[in-house]
Design an enzyme around this catalytic site. Structure first.
Site, PDB file in Angstrom:
ATOM      1  CE  LYS A  58      -2.486  -2.751  -0.457  1.00  0.00           C
ATOM      2  NZ  LYS A  58      -2.471  -4.227  -0.382  1.00  0.00           N
ATOM      3  N   GLY A 122       9.191 -22.227  16.090  1.00  0.00           N
ATOM      4  CA  GLY A 122       8.381 -23.020  17.017  1.00  0.00           C
ATOM      5  C   GLY A 122       7.925 -24.304  16.344  1.00  0.00           C
ATOM      6  CB  VAL A 277       0.007 -18.575  -9.599  1.00  0.00           C
ATOM      7  CG1 VAL A 277       0.417 -18.039 -10.962  1.00  0.00           C
ATOM      8  CG2 VAL A 277       1.195 -19.299  -8.945  1.00  0.00           C
ATOM      9  CG  HIS A 451     -24.653  16.699  -1.343  1.00  0.00           C
ATOM     10  ND1 HIS A 451     -24.548  15.850  -2.421  1.00  0.00           N
ATOM     11  CD2 HIS A 451     -24.563  17.967  -1.825  1.00  0.00           C
ATOM     12  CE1 HIS A 451     -24.417  16.576  -3.529  1.00  0.00           C
ATOM     13  NE2 HIS A 451     -24.424  17.854  -3.195  1.00  0.00           N
TER      14      HIS A 451
HETATM   15  P1  FAD Z   1       1.613 -14.272   8.188  1.00  0.00           P
HETATM   16  O1  FAD Z   1       1.373 -12.831   8.098  1.00  0.00           O
HETATM   17  O2  FAD Z   1       2.227 -14.961   7.031  1.00  0.00           O
HETATM   18  O3  FAD Z   1       2.510 -14.494   9.484  1.00  0.00           O
HETATM   19  C1  FAD Z   1       3.009 -15.743   9.848  1.00  0.00           C
HETATM   20  C2  FAD Z   1       4.310 -15.528  10.601  1.00  0.00           C
HETATM   21  O4  FAD Z   1       4.722 -16.786  11.163  1.00  0.00           O
HETATM   22  C3  FAD Z   1       5.449 -15.084   9.695  1.00  0.00           C
HETATM   23  O5  FAD Z   1       6.159 -14.024  10.313  1.00  0.00           O
HETATM   24  C4  FAD Z   1       6.331 -16.326   9.578  1.00  0.00           C
HETATM   25  O6  FAD Z   1       7.692 -16.010   9.353  1.00  0.00           O
HETATM   26  C5  FAD Z   1       6.108 -16.951  10.941  1.00  0.00           C
HETATM   27  N1  FAD Z   1       6.395 -18.402  11.008  1.00  0.00           N
HETATM   28  C6  FAD Z   1       6.071 -19.370  10.102  1.00  0.00           C
HETATM   29  N2  FAD Z   1       6.417 -20.587  10.581  1.00  0.00           N
HETATM   30  C7  FAD Z   1       6.986 -20.378  11.798  1.00  0.00           C
HETATM   31  C8  FAD Z   1       7.517 -21.242  12.784  1.00  0.00           C
HETATM   32  N3  FAD Z   1       7.520 -22.565  12.658  1.00  0.00           N
HETATM   33  N4  FAD Z   1       8.031 -20.679  13.903  1.00  0.00           N
HETATM   34  C9  FAD Z   1       8.040 -19.339  14.094  1.00  0.00           C
HETATM   35  N5  FAD Z   1       7.505 -18.470  13.207  1.00  0.00           N
HETATM   36  C10 FAD Z   1       6.987 -18.994  12.074  1.00  0.00           C
HETATM   37  N6  FAD Z   1      -4.259  -9.033   3.101  1.00  0.00           N
HETATM   38  C11 FAD Z   1      -5.148  -8.071   3.371  1.00  0.00           C
HETATM   39  O7  FAD Z   1      -6.094  -8.302   4.130  1.00  0.00           O
HETATM   40  N7  FAD Z   1      -5.034  -6.829   2.817  1.00  0.00           N
HETATM   41  C12 FAD Z   1      -4.028  -6.518   1.974  1.00  0.00           C
HETATM   42  O8  FAD Z   1      -3.954  -5.383   1.495  1.00  0.00           O
HETATM   43  C13 FAD Z   1      -3.073  -7.513   1.666  1.00  0.00           C
HETATM   44  N8  FAD Z   1      -2.051  -7.245   0.838  1.00  0.00           N
HETATM   45  C14 FAD Z   1      -1.125  -8.223   0.588  1.00  0.00           C
HETATM   46  C15 FAD Z   1      -0.087  -7.921  -0.296  1.00  0.00           C
HETATM   47  C16 FAD Z   1       0.860  -8.878  -0.573  1.00  0.00           C
HETATM   48  C17 FAD Z   1       1.994  -8.553  -1.522  1.00  0.00           C
HETATM   49  C18 FAD Z   1       0.794 -10.161   0.058  1.00  0.00           C
HETATM   50  C19 FAD Z   1       1.842 -11.207  -0.200  1.00  0.00           C
HETATM   51  C20 FAD Z   1      -0.247 -10.459   0.920  1.00  0.00           C
HETATM   52  C21 FAD Z   1      -1.214  -9.494   1.188  1.00  0.00           C
HETATM   53  N9  FAD Z   1      -2.295  -9.750   2.023  1.00  0.00           N
HETATM   54  C22 FAD Z   1      -3.217  -8.791   2.269  1.00  0.00           C
HETATM   55  C23 FAD Z   1      -2.465 -11.057   2.670  1.00  0.00           C
HETATM   56  C24 FAD Z   1      -1.969 -10.972   4.128  1.00  0.00           C
HETATM   57  O9  FAD Z   1      -0.615 -10.573   4.122  1.00  0.00           O
HETATM   58  C25 FAD Z   1      -2.117 -12.322   4.798  1.00  0.00           C
HETATM   59  O10 FAD Z   1      -3.452 -12.754   4.696  1.00  0.00           O
HETATM   60  C26 FAD Z   1      -1.754 -12.209   6.272  1.00  0.00           C
HETATM   61  O11 FAD Z   1      -0.432 -11.765   6.442  1.00  0.00           O
HETATM   62  C27 FAD Z   1      -1.909 -13.571   6.962  1.00  0.00           C
HETATM   63  O12 FAD Z   1      -1.635 -13.415   8.308  1.00  0.00           O
HETATM   64  P2  FAD Z   1      -1.094 -14.637   9.183  1.00  0.00           P
HETATM   65  O13 FAD Z   1      -0.828 -14.072  10.530  1.00  0.00           O
HETATM   66  O14 FAD Z   1      -1.987 -15.800   9.049  1.00  0.00           O
HETATM   67  O15 FAD Z   1       0.277 -15.075   8.508  1.00  0.00           O
HETATM   68  P1  NAD Z   2      -5.000 -14.912  -6.058  1.00  0.00           P
HETATM   69  O1  NAD Z   2      -5.599 -16.204  -5.732  1.00  0.00           O
HETATM   70  O2  NAD Z   2      -5.696 -13.663  -5.704  1.00  0.00           O
HETATM   71  O3  NAD Z   2      -4.725 -14.836  -7.633  1.00  0.00           O
HETATM   72  C1  NAD Z   2      -3.953 -15.766  -8.303  1.00  0.00           C
HETATM   73  C2  NAD Z   2      -4.351 -15.725  -9.767  1.00  0.00           C
HETATM   74  O4  NAD Z   2      -3.424 -16.481 -10.502  1.00  0.00           O
HETATM   75  C3  NAD Z   2      -5.724 -16.336 -10.027  1.00  0.00           C
HETATM   76  O5  NAD Z   2      -6.506 -15.429 -10.779  1.00  0.00           O
HETATM   77  C4  NAD Z   2      -5.415 -17.601 -10.792  1.00  0.00           C
HETATM   78  O6  NAD Z   2      -6.419 -17.946 -11.730  1.00  0.00           O
HETATM   79  C5  NAD Z   2      -4.125 -17.227 -11.484  1.00  0.00           C
HETATM   80  N1  NAD Z   2      -3.296 -18.371 -11.855  1.00  0.00           N
HETATM   81  C6  NAD Z   2      -3.064 -19.508 -11.154  1.00  0.00           C
HETATM   82  N2  NAD Z   2      -2.226 -20.322 -11.839  1.00  0.00           N
HETATM   83  C7  NAD Z   2      -1.915 -19.679 -12.988  1.00  0.00           C
HETATM   84  C8  NAD Z   2      -1.081 -19.986 -14.100  1.00  0.00           C
HETATM   85  N3  NAD Z   2      -0.419 -21.127 -14.160  1.00  0.00           N
HETATM   86  N4  NAD Z   2      -0.990 -19.088 -15.112  1.00  0.00           N
HETATM   87  C9  NAD Z   2      -1.679 -17.910 -15.058  1.00  0.00           C
HETATM   88  N5  NAD Z   2      -2.483 -17.571 -14.020  1.00  0.00           N
HETATM   89  C10 NAD Z   2      -2.593 -18.437 -13.007  1.00  0.00           C
HETATM   90  O7  NAD Z   2      -3.533 -14.968  -5.420  1.00  0.00           O
HETATM   91  P2  NAD Z   2      -2.421 -13.844  -5.277  1.00  0.00           P
HETATM   92  O8  NAD Z   2      -2.749 -12.667  -6.114  1.00  0.00           O
HETATM   93  O9  NAD Z   2      -1.130 -14.555  -5.463  1.00  0.00           O
HETATM   94  O10 NAD Z   2      -2.576 -13.445  -3.766  1.00  0.00           O
HETATM   95  C11 NAD Z   2      -2.375 -14.432  -2.727  1.00  0.00           C
HETATM   96  C12 NAD Z   2      -3.243 -14.134  -1.543  1.00  0.00           C
HETATM   97  O11 NAD Z   2      -2.849 -12.925  -0.924  1.00  0.00           O
HETATM   98  C13 NAD Z   2      -4.700 -13.993  -1.947  1.00  0.00           C
HETATM   99  O12 NAD Z   2      -5.444 -14.948  -1.235  1.00  0.00           O
HETATM  100  C14 NAD Z   2      -5.097 -12.626  -1.553  1.00  0.00           C
HETATM  101  O13 NAD Z   2      -6.323 -12.603  -0.872  1.00  0.00           O
HETATM  102  C15 NAD Z   2      -3.983 -12.155  -0.624  1.00  0.00           C
HETATM  103  N6  NAD Z   2      -3.746 -10.744  -0.947  1.00  0.00           N
HETATM  104  C16 NAD Z   2      -4.711  -9.855  -0.600  1.00  0.00           C
HETATM  105  C17 NAD Z   2      -4.556  -8.526  -0.942  1.00  0.00           C
HETATM  106  C18 NAD Z   2      -5.628  -7.560  -0.565  1.00  0.00           C
HETATM  107  O14 NAD Z   2      -6.476  -7.898   0.249  1.00  0.00           O
HETATM  108  N7  NAD Z   2      -5.637  -6.351  -1.122  1.00  0.00           N
HETATM  109  C19 NAD Z   2      -3.450  -8.109  -1.663  1.00  0.00           C
HETATM  110  C20 NAD Z   2      -2.519  -9.054  -2.035  1.00  0.00           C
HETATM  111  C21 NAD Z   2      -2.680 -10.374  -1.660  1.00  0.00           C
END
Ligand code: FAD
Ligand code: NAD
Length: 475
Positions: A58, A122, A277, A451
């Site tokens: 963001k 962990g 993906v 508004h």
């Molecule tokens: P994580 O955030 O993945 O945290 C898990 C933590 O556990 C990590 O720090 C990991 O290193 C640690 N861990 C793993 N295994 C172990 C172990 N055995 N021992 C100790 N530590 C360990 N979601 C949104 O809602 N809004 C968004 O705008 C959004 N944007 C995103 C943009 C990107 C580029 C990506 C990749 C994801 C985005 N997401 C977004 C998804 C969001 O980041 C995840 O849904 C969220 O972080 C999941 O939270 P979590 O706590 O389950 O896991």
């Molecule tokens: P996603 O599931 O949103 O999208 C993956 C896309 O890749 C799908 O449209 C799928 O059809 C396509 N795909 C899969 N295999 C493919 C292939 N072989 N060739 C071409 N296309 C293919 O997954 P993401 O964008 O990787 O994000 C991962 C997770 O992170 C999502 O669950 C999402 O909710 C979360 N996330 C959330 C936010 C947000 O809330 N703003 C931002 C980033 C990520």
């Protein structure tokens, strides 16, 4: 340091750290283990969301949008800017500073609530014991009354295009580019593909997105998804639907991708490619084979509606379990589990979880789409309102997009709200509140909206569901 805790949370992302704070608020002695660490060796919290996901993406979306506007939209407002420069190092440094500041904030919250943060790995052992392996030093066993598994997810890889950390990268690396690629390939037009594709497009890259499915954003109502696709294409995102990548190979300067679609087989060459993906649950090294925790076919930890695993007193939350991989979903599960452990009530309403794609325009939705409801045989009525007729959107010069409100034809209950437009991610909150309180289209119609605001579009769309919008002509 004590080796006995009421609650041990493994994983300090938005699911785990929130569970730990709520458990401590509930008077439970709580530890949270995460393998992230600061330079001084302390645990670094926030997980993917803070360090490589929601927040850094963001930050870059905001900066790149301002850059784009300064170059292409200021003139419309009568603002002349002679040169607009891009200092990517500074942009990246701003992003890093925001992450560091927020990470420090979570550490402060842990201190304030008395949560013990432990930097290391962990592993769940049999009998509710956790083996904690610090980054340096000997592993030790922690006794835990209750264990919460919150280890999140990792990017999924493509067999035909493995990550190499340089040309073929995941989202973490794509947030760290130190130069704007001239030609960027993105595999997957999901949330990450669209958000990161937008960042680098606005900063000047030619962006080609290859998406395997024929339909753009299938979880979004088709009418709204169509408008979003149109707007994103207009910005120069070269989106190919029904395009399945078959092979990729390194060339001297980049990567050659071969993909198939209905027209046949094609090749493109890009400088770098982001594989986005989807993500897979991360249980690497988490479960001792004798711990007995069951996984489902997708590798998620199996849980019931209250996030209990197959083992008594072991819970799992966030990306590592079923459901949308969203930070707020994981956090809500963390609160629920910590409350249930403390003997309080707790539940998550999985039917009312908002989603937002932070592109321009933003795309946000809650509940079901018209197609989903029709397929399920539920009679519904729908109303739309275009931002083109919103005074505020016009004043902002951001009048693209629409709001769609879908309600039950018989009871008027709100079943879904889908928005493509300015600040859609903020606007959707009103729909979430209305749906959480089992509101109706009429409720939205009768609420007074200031508004001129963008939120008026939500009310007009609700009115339109009954063919009585004021600022739209119904035939
Ligand atoms: P994580 O955030 O993945 O945290 C898990 C933590 O556990 C990590 O720090 C990991 O290193 C640690 N861990 C793993 N295994 C172990 C172990 N055995 N021992 C100790 N530590 C360990 N979601 C949104 O809602 N809004 C968004 O705008 C959004 N944007 C995103 C943009 C990107 C580029 C990506 C990749 C994801 C985005 N997401 C977004 C998804 C969001 O980041 C995840 O849904 C969220 O972080 C999941 O939270 P979590 O706590 O389950 O896991
Ligand atoms: P996603 O599931 O949103 O999208 C993956 C896309 O890749 C799908 O449209 C799928 O059809 C396509 N795909 C899969 N295999 C493919 C292939 N072989 N060739 C071409 N296309 C293919 O997954 P993401 O964008 O990787 O994000 C991962 C997770 O992170 C999502 O669950 C999402 O909710 C979360 N996330 C959330 C936010 C947000 O809330 N703003 C931002 C980033 C990520």
């Amino acid at each position: 340091m004590s080796s006995h805790f009421d609650v041990v949370v493994i994983g300090g992302g938005p699911a785990g750290y929130v569970a730990a704070i709520r458990a401590a608020q509930n008077g439970l002695a709580t530890a949270c283990i995460d393998d992230g660490r600061t330079r001084s060796g302390e645990v670094s919290l926030g997980g993917t969301c803070l360090n490589a996901g929601c927040i850094p993406s963001k930050a870059l979306l905001e900066s790149s949008e301002l850059y784009h506007r300064a170059r292409h939209e200021f003139a419309t407002h009568g603002i002349g800017v002679t040169t607009v420069g891009l200092d990517l190092d500074r942009m990246q440094a701003r992003k890093a500073a925001i992450v560091a500041q927020l990470a420090g904030g979570i550490q402060g919250l842990f201190r304030a609530h008395g949560v013990t943060g432990l930097a290391g790995r962990g592993t769940l052992m049999p009998g509710n014991t956790v083996r904690f392996t610090p980054h340096e030093g000997e592993a030790r066993l922690l006794e835990a009354g209750q264990v919460v598994l919150a280890t999140g997810s990792q990017p999924a890889a493509l067999a035909c295009l493995p990550f190499d950390g340089e040309r073929v990268v995941d989202s973490r690396a794509a947030l760290e580019f130190d130069a704007v690629p001239r030609r960027l390939g993105v595999i997957g037009a999901g949330v990450i593909g669209l958000e990161l594709g937008s960042v680098w497009r606005r900063l000047g890259a030619e962006v080609t997105i290859l998406e395997a499915l024929d339909r753009f954003l299938p979880m979004v109502d088709a009418q709204v998804a169509r408008e979003a696709e149109r707007q994103l294409r207009r910005q120069g995102l070269d989106i190919h639907l029904g395009a399945r990548v078959q092979a990729g190979e390194r060339t001297t300067d980049g990567v050659r991708l071969r993909y198939d679609d209905r027209q046949g087989s094609h090749e493109i060459e890009v400088d770098r490619v982001v594989v986005a993906v989807g993500r897979r649950p991360d249980t690497t090294g988490l479960l001792d084979p004798l711990a007995g925790v069951a996984l489902d076919a997708r590798g998620c930890i199996e849980v019931d509606a209250s996030c209990r695993t197959s083992v008594a007193n072991v819970w799992a939350i966030g990306d590592v379990v079923r459901g949308p991989m969203l930070a707020h979903k994981g956090s809500e599960e963390g609160v629920m589990v910590a409350d249930l452990i403390a003997g309080h009530a707790g539940q998550v309403n999985y039917d009312v979880i908002p989603s937002v794609v932070y592109t321009t325009p933003e795309i946000a939705w809650v509940g079901r789409s018209e197609e989903e409801l029709t397929a399920a045989g539920i009679a519904c009525k729908a109303g739309t309102f275009n931002f083109a007729a919103s005074g505020r959107a016009r004043a902002m010069e951001q009048a693209a997009g629409l709001v769609k409100v879908i309600a039950d034809a018989a009871t008027d209950a709100l079943l879904g709200v889908h928005v493509c437009g300015p600040m859609a991610g903020e606007l959707i909150a009103e729909a979430v509140v209305a749906m959480e309180f089992q509101g109706t289209a009429e409720d939205l119609q009768r609420i007074i909206h200031a508004h001129p605001t963008l939120a008026e579009a939500l009310r007009e769309a609700a009115l339109s569901a009954d063919r009585c919008a004021i600022h739209a002509a119904h035939r």
